[in-house]
Design a protein around this motif. Structure first.
Motif, PDB file in Angstrom:
ATOM      1  N   UNK A  31       3.826  -3.289   4.714  1.00 33.76           N
ATOM      2  CA  UNK A  31       4.446  -3.486   3.523  1.00 33.76           C
ATOM      3  C   UNK A  31       3.628  -3.695   2.328  1.00 33.76           C
ATOM      4  N   UNK A  32       2.266  -3.193   2.434  1.00 36.60           N
ATOM      5  CA  UNK A  32       1.568  -3.344   1.196  1.00 36.60           C
ATOM      6  C   UNK A  32       1.526  -2.044   0.483  1.00 36.60           C
ATOM      7  N   UNK A  33       1.310  -2.367  -1.013  1.00 39.95           N
ATOM      8  CA  UNK A  33       1.540  -1.282  -1.826  1.00 39.95           C
ATOM      9  C   UNK A  33       0.197  -1.035  -2.438  1.00 39.95           C
ATOM     10  N   UNK A  34      -0.044   0.466  -2.426  1.00 39.38           N
ATOM     11  CA  UNK A  34      -1.467   0.736  -3.028  1.00 39.38           C
ATOM     12  C   UNK A  34      -1.064   1.480  -4.372  1.00 39.38           C
ATOM     13  N   UNK A  35      -1.260   1.090  -5.557  1.00 38.76           N
ATOM     14  CA  UNK A  35      -0.828   2.129  -6.706  1.00 38.76           C
ATOM     15  C   UNK A  35      -1.750   3.338  -6.976  1.00 38.76           C
ATOM     16  N   UNK A  36      -1.594   3.811  -8.060  1.00 38.05           N
ATOM     17  CA  UNK A  36      -2.234   5.255  -8.376  1.00 38.05           C
ATOM     18  C   UNK A  36      -3.767   4.969  -8.700  1.00 38.05           C
ATOM     19  N   UNK A  37      -4.669   5.999  -8.347  1.00 37.60           N
ATOM     20  CA  UNK A  37      -6.023   6.083  -8.810  1.00 37.60           C
ATOM     21  C   UNK A  37      -6.864   4.949  -8.272  1.00 37.60           C
ATOM     22  N   UNK A  38      -6.264   4.368  -6.937  1.00 34.25           N
ATOM     23  CA  UNK A  38      -7.156   3.377  -6.363  1.00 34.25           C
ATOM     24  C   UNK A  38      -8.069   3.961  -5.379  1.00 34.25           C
ATOM     25  N   UNK A  76       3.947   0.827   4.474  1.00 31.65           N
ATOM     26  CA  UNK A  76       2.622   0.919   3.334  1.00 31.65           C
ATOM     27  C   UNK A  76       3.193   2.027   2.563  1.00 31.65           C
ATOM     28  N   UNK A  77       3.006   1.865   1.176  1.00 35.14           N
ATOM     29  CA  UNK A  77       3.030   2.867   0.103  1.00 35.14           C
ATOM     30  C   UNK A  77       1.842   2.957  -0.554  1.00 35.14           C
ATOM     31  N   UNK A  78       1.428   4.338  -0.621  1.00 37.10           N
ATOM     32  CA  UNK A  78       0.182   4.465  -1.286  1.00 37.10           C
ATOM     33  C   UNK A  78       0.388   5.586  -2.428  1.00 37.10           C
ATOM     34  N   UNK A  79       0.037   5.242  -3.630  1.00 38.77           N
ATOM     35  CA  UNK A  79       0.076   5.892  -4.917  1.00 38.77           C
ATOM     36  C   UNK A  79      -0.564   7.457  -4.928  1.00 38.77           C
ATOM     37  N   UNK A  80      -0.376   7.807  -5.990  1.00 39.41           N
ATOM     38  CA  UNK A  80      -1.120   9.234  -6.308  1.00 39.41           C
ATOM     39  C   UNK A  80      -2.408   8.953  -6.689  1.00 39.41           C
ATOM     40  N   UNK A  81      -3.307  10.005  -6.175  1.00 42.78           N
ATOM     41  CA  UNK A  81      -4.828  10.093  -6.423  1.00 42.78           C
ATOM     42  C   UNK A  81      -5.439   8.717  -6.070  1.00 42.78           C
ATOM     43  N   UNK A  82      -4.955   8.521  -4.718  1.00 41.83           N
ATOM     44  CA  UNK A  82      -5.597   7.234  -4.211  1.00 41.83           C
ATOM     45  C   UNK A  82      -6.451   7.547  -3.038  1.00 41.83           C
ATOM     46  N   UNK A  83      -7.623   7.116  -3.038  1.00 38.82           N
ATOM     47  CA  UNK A  83      -8.871   7.645  -1.943  1.00 38.82           C
ATOM     48  C   UNK A  83      -8.889   6.404  -0.944  1.00 38.82           C
TER      49      UNK A  83
END
Length: 821
Positions: free
Chosen positions: A275-282, A258-265
């Motif tokens: 293998x899921x991808x969470x982008x920024x500010x999510x 799993x990939x988690x972006x910046x400023x994600x809460x």
């Protein structure tokens, strides 16, 4: 460890769970990224039960392909498939050869952490032949209620009672521990149910039957609410099942990759699969479940939402209490709300809003900025454009149903002032009546009045609008050749079809549910008018200038129409003005219209009739056969009526759609007549001819078949000529119409390339691309309703017309094959 066998009942369709179960059986619906049936297998294995029969009926191959022989779970699975529904008892009876000792029956589409070992001990201690696993429910109305005595013996039960019948709060979970001999009560391949058929017999025969009340978790995943609740209960640890993920902090479960972006809460509890991808500010808010290989775009958020595998969410998209099945794509700026569900493979374009409780079936395409407020079940796409070439059309009770029609009526009426009235009518079909009544409900709810002229045709509806000086009209009809296809046409205050700008207003109001609503006191009475066609007949009589001559000549006319009501009306009008009229009902016996016309032409000639007419089912258009048996239709009819207009007095203007042969323009050059060119659409042409009272006869020739024939009869009587005389004046012309199928997204690319290929030639871009040459002209026009191009070609001779048509067709087909151009 328990040495018994088990039966997993996995035959459920999951009808109430649709669209989640449109393409998979209910036991395969995923709970935290694995099928609900897998939890049943895990539970059985936990208690040492490895020999398992699986009874199936609906999509069995999907279950067998996933679980195979059970080796992955270290169990032995045997499958038993029902060819016809056998009920809960019959399905287990179907596996009787597998069941040689005490066995447990458990559902493949319910989740429980029942202590099976304790329940088996209870069964054996009581020497029970059938033990029903019970659970206390505060609201037991959706379940089978069971009452036991102090020893636990079942003394009474009732399937899904009303509150007046409730006599216990212990309900049947559908989990049973049974001795094999009880299956002997019924024969194999007989449909019977445990609770409705078998257990009453056991009770009647005083066979030992007990109820075991469990305090452990059990939830029947019967609908979307219980499906979502089960997920939330697992995350709250209210049910004892394994969560196959790392708990990186309390209530936050993350699988590998799993990939988690910046400023994600992430707000617990949350589950994110591999293998899921969470982008920024999510923002991934509480009770969000994300399946494997999902993508969540920047600035998006989830709350109490469940995503299956391979789903994609674009930027600034917000899901609240929604379920997204496999391979769903939500583009940017989308909002989905509580208890909505989106089926596998659906695509929601930018700006879409899905209202609460809306279900979208698999593989739907929802166009941008659409507001979905009702379930989307049929068709391949929903888009903002609900109008086609000239009307709103679709299959009755699927694409166009009473709910849709009521909303459409409200949207149309919301474009009008409340102190106005509109004309409404329909043809003779019951289906049309249903849609008409729904439209009336929607219209009246806005405060607009309705004049209902009952069963009639479209041409009379247009006349009624002018007669009553109404502000518009609606007509509903069924296609006589496709009896499940309904058409709804909307008119303005002149009786012409509404223009595209008004269509857009209606579409926007419809898609936003932005309707005017009035108070109860402002809802108007429906004004019902019976036999309105008599006003129409009288009007035709008044507009005949040579009534005496017609009655003297007494023209012999053969009338036909696929719509018997239109034919009856024509008979009354033509007889009233003095014609000798015969009706031909045989058209319904022909599948080949050309063969019918050929036989009708012979009939006209052999019986020395003056002419024959074939009227369209909506009363608008007409095909004419002269006394020599010549068929005058389509372009020939337009030239014929143009000649009549040119020979009439005081004609200053003629309207010509730019798809018509140029021979019409050549005819007008001999007269001092202005040509007004319009686009080919029904609405553009009609509104143009109704703009000026002097052009009203041209309107009648094109949009009022009965009145058009009256005008032709009047002209022939005035000039003391037969129809063949004017037909003889029609010049030779060479005109070809053709259609080429394409994909929707090919249209713009092909048109662009046609323009580029002909940039040095004389082209017009009035509508589509028209290419003018010294041999003639050709026009390519993308169709508004269908995935195809319309080609029109006219040459100075037939050879040149065919040459131009073949050349343009080849270029288009070449472009369609070569997607890179």
């Amino acid at each position: 460890m328990i040495d018994i066998k088990a039966v997993i009942m996995a035959g459920g369709k999951g009808t109430r769970l649709r669209p989640l179960t449109c393409d998979i059986p209910k036991p395969m619906v995923p709970i935290l990224n694995k099928p609900v049936m897998e939890y049943s297998i895990d539970l059985l294995k936990k208690h040492g039960i490895k020999d398992i029969a699986v009874t199936m009926a609906y999509m069995p191959s999907i279950i067998m392909d996933y679980f195979e022989a059970g080796d992955k779970w270290n169990v032995n699975l045997e499958y038993f498939i029902e060819d016809t529904p056998l009920g809960t008892g019959g399905s287990v009876k179907n596996a009787q050869e597998f069941l040689d000792d005490t066995f447990i029956v458990i559902s493949g589409d319910a989740l429980t952490d029942l202590d099976i070992s304790k329940a088996i001990d209870y069964h054996r201690q009581k020497k029970s032949k059938a033990t029903i696993i019970l659970r206390r429910e505060d609201v037991p109305l959706e379940y089978g209620v069971v009452i036991t005595d102090e020893s636990g013996k079942v003394i009474r039960f009732l399937e899904k009672p009303s509150w007046s019948e409730v006599f216990s709060d212990t309900v049947n979970t559908g989990i049973y521990i049974l001795e094999p001999e009880i299956l002997d009560y019924f024969d194999k391949d007989v449909n019977f149910d445990f609770s409705k058929d078998l257990f009453p017999k056991l009770l009647e025969d005083k066979i030992p039957m007990y109820g075991y009340i469990t305090e452990e978790y059990w939830n029947d995943i019967g609908d979307l609410n219980s499906y979502m609740e089960t997920h939330f209960n697992i995350l709250d640890r209210k049910v004892c099942v394994d969560i196959n993920a790392r708990e990186i902090e309390k209530g936050i479960w993350i699988e590998d990759g799993v990939e988690i972006g910046k400023n994600t809460k992430l707000s617990s509890p949350v589950y994110i699969a591999q293998n899921s991808s969470i982008k920024d500010n999510v923002n991934i808010n509480a009770y969000s479940i994300i399946g494997p290989n999902c993508d969540i775009g920047n600035h998006s958020s989830l709350k109490k939402s469940i995503l299956w595998k391979n789903s994609k969410i674009g930027s600034s998209t917000h899901c609240r209490g929604s379920v997204l099945c496999n391979d769903v794509e939500l583009q940017s700026r989308i909002n989905t709300f509580e208890k909505s569900a989106i089926g596998k493979g659906s695509l929601l374009s930018c700006g879409v809003k899905v209202n609460p409780n809306v279900k979208i079936w698999p593989d739907k395409i929802i166009k941008e900025d659409t507001i979905i407020s009702q379930n989307v079940v049929w068709g391949t796409k929903v888009e903002k454009n609900i109008f086609g070439y000239k009307d709103v059309s679709g299959h009755i009770n699927t694409q166009i149903n009473p709910e849709f029609s009521s909303r459409l009526g409200s949207a149309y009426a919301s474009t009008l002032h409340k102190d106005t009235s509109i004309i409404i009518s329909c043809d003779c079909f019951n289906a049309s009546q249903i849609i008409k009544n729904s439209l009336i409900s929607g219209i009246l709810s806005t405060g607009v009045g309705v004049i209902d002229i009952k069963n009639t045709n479209l041409a009379i509806n247009r006349f009624a609008i002018r007669h009553y000086k109404a502000k518009g009209g609606v007509h509903v009809s069924i296609n006589h050749l496709k009896n499940d296809e309904v058409h709804i046409e909307f008119m303005n205050e002149t009786g012409a079809n509404i223009d595209r700008a008004t269509e857009i207003k209606i579409e926007n109001l419809f898609n936003r549910d932005d309707f005017e609503r009035c108070n109860a006191k402002d809802i108007k009475d429906i004004i019902e008018v019976d036999n309105f066609h008599y006003f129409y007949i009288d009007d035709n009589m008044k507009n005949i200038n040579n009534l005496y001559e017609i009655k003297t000549i007494k023209p012999k006319i053969l009338v036909s129409s696929i719509c018997s009501d239109v034919m009856k009306l024509a008979y009354k009008v033509f007889e009233k003005i003095g014609c000798d009229v015969t009706c031909d009902h045989s058209i319904k016996d022909y599948e080949d219209i050309d063969l019918y016309l050929s036989n009708m032409a012979k009939n006209v000639v052999e019986n020395n009739l003056d002419f024959g007419v074939v009227l369209s089912q909506n009363g608008e258009s007409v095909l004419i056969i002269d006394e020599k048996g010549r068929i005058i239709d389509n372009e020939k009819y337009n030239i014929l009526t143009t000649l009549i207009l040119l020979k009439s007095k005081n004609i200053k203007r003629i309207v010509i759609p730019h798809t018509m042969p140029t021979i019409i323009q050549k005819l007008t050059q001999k007269h001092d007549v202005e040509i007004i060119k319009t686009k080919h659409s029904h609405s553009c042409f009609m509104n143009a001819v109704l703009r000026d009272e002097e052009m009203f006869t041209q309107y009648l020739f094109n949009f009022d078949a009965v009145s058009a024939v009256c005008k032709i009869i009047d002209f022939l009587a005035e000039n003391k000529i037969r129809l063949s005389h004017i037909v003889d004046e029609i010049p030779e012309f060479y005109f070809i119409k053709k259609q080429i199928e394409c994909e929707w997204d090919d249209k713009g690319r092909v048109i662009k390339n046609i323009i580029m290929q002909n940039d040095n030639r004389n082209i017009e871009l009035f509508e589509g691309v028209r290419i003018n040459t010294d041999k003639g002209w050709c026009l390519v026009l993308p169709d508004k309703e269908k995935a195809l191009f319309n080609l029109y070609t006219e040459g100075i001779c037939q050879e040149y017309a065919e040459e131009l048509s073949i050349d343009l067709s080849s270029k288009i087909e070449n472009l369609l094959k070569n997607k890179r151009l």
